[in-house]
Design an enzyme around this catalytic site. Sequence first.
Site, mmCIF file in Angstrom:
data_model
loop_
_atom_site.group_PDB
_atom_site.id
_atom_site.type_symbol
_atom_site.label_atom_id
_atom_site.label_comp_id
_atom_site.label_asym_id
_atom_site.label_seq_id
_atom_site.Cartn_x
_atom_site.Cartn_y
_atom_site.Cartn_z
ATOM 1 N N HIS A 1 34.658 -75.302 73.926
ATOM 2 C CA HIS A 1 35.642 -74.222 73.962
ATOM 3 C C HIS A 1 35.188 -72.981 73.204
ATOM 4 O O HIS A 1 36.010 -72.184 72.760
ATOM 5 C CB HIS A 1 36.987 -74.727 73.438
ATOM 6 N N CYS B 1 31.657 -59.767 74.783
ATOM 7 C CA CYS B 1 32.032 -58.710 75.719
ATOM 8 C C CYS B 1 32.374 -59.310 77.077
ATOM 9 O O CYS B 1 31.594 -60.098 77.622
ATOM 10 C CB CYS B 1 30.890 -57.707 75.858
ATOM 11 N N CYS C 1 29.475 -57.479 79.682
ATOM 12 C CA CYS C 1 28.031 -57.761 79.662
ATOM 13 C C CYS C 1 27.681 -59.077 78.987
ATOM 14 O O CYS C 1 26.525 -59.506 79.047
ATOM 15 C CB CYS C 1 27.270 -56.618 78.996
ATOM 16 N N CYS D 1 32.619 -53.241 73.091
ATOM 17 C CA CYS D 1 31.162 -53.384 73.081
ATOM 18 C C CYS D 1 30.523 -52.000 73.246
ATOM 19 O O CYS D 1 31.143 -51.092 73.816
ATOM 20 C CB CYS D 1 30.781 -54.300 74.246
#
Length: 243
Positions: free
Chosen positions: A104, A112, A115, A136
């Site tokens: 998990h 992000c 990306c 980000c």
Amino acid sequence: MARPRGGVEEAARLVARAGCVLVLAGFGVGGCGPRVSLDGFLGDPLGAWRAFAGWLRGVRGARPGPAHYAVAALEAAGVVGGVVSLCPDGLLGAAGVRGVVELHGSAGDAVCVRCGRRVPVGEALREVEAGRVPRCPCGGLLKPGVVLYGEPVPEDALREAVGLARRCDLVLAAGPGLGDYPAAQLPLIVKERGGGLVVVAPGVTALDGLADLKVEAPVDEALPAICEGALGVLGRGGGCRGP
């Protein structure tokens, strides 16, 4: 600390006799985090971060408990062949467990959504404290590095967890958070191959109907006692309750 009696001796014998034990760990700090969905995060990222912030700070200050050290001692003794963690607090690793599959995700990171870049979660929390949505450098939203509801688990982690289930002949499933898929399929894989399942948790869990043995006790009481019993049968070292 009280030492539970019901089922512990039998659980210890099963663990000692197994060729390979897979620990499915559904215990950790604060119920393993807030229940936030991916859709909920995307709809209100700052609100979701604020829901996580207190738990994440708690994780950063937390220390392993007796259950974490018991798993580490069983692994060090060669009894445990793998550990799949359903709680992304990192405390099993902090206790010395080496082979942890973090199914998990990790509370130590922010990731992000565009990306996939990871940064230390503290950087994101500073943005939240300033009332800003963490982002980000690419412009994408940063989300907590844990798997949110409705979000798939990491493919490499799932592949490794399934591989462990195909190799091991006993699952030691501990904690209340055991019913979420795909983690709940791991005991099924072991059982279909003729293996066993021991469940350790107070109250009812989603795996009770599959269990060969249920130890109904808090994990911080039961796992160290099972560890001591199993290592006693095998004549191996201790350390089941930590330093």
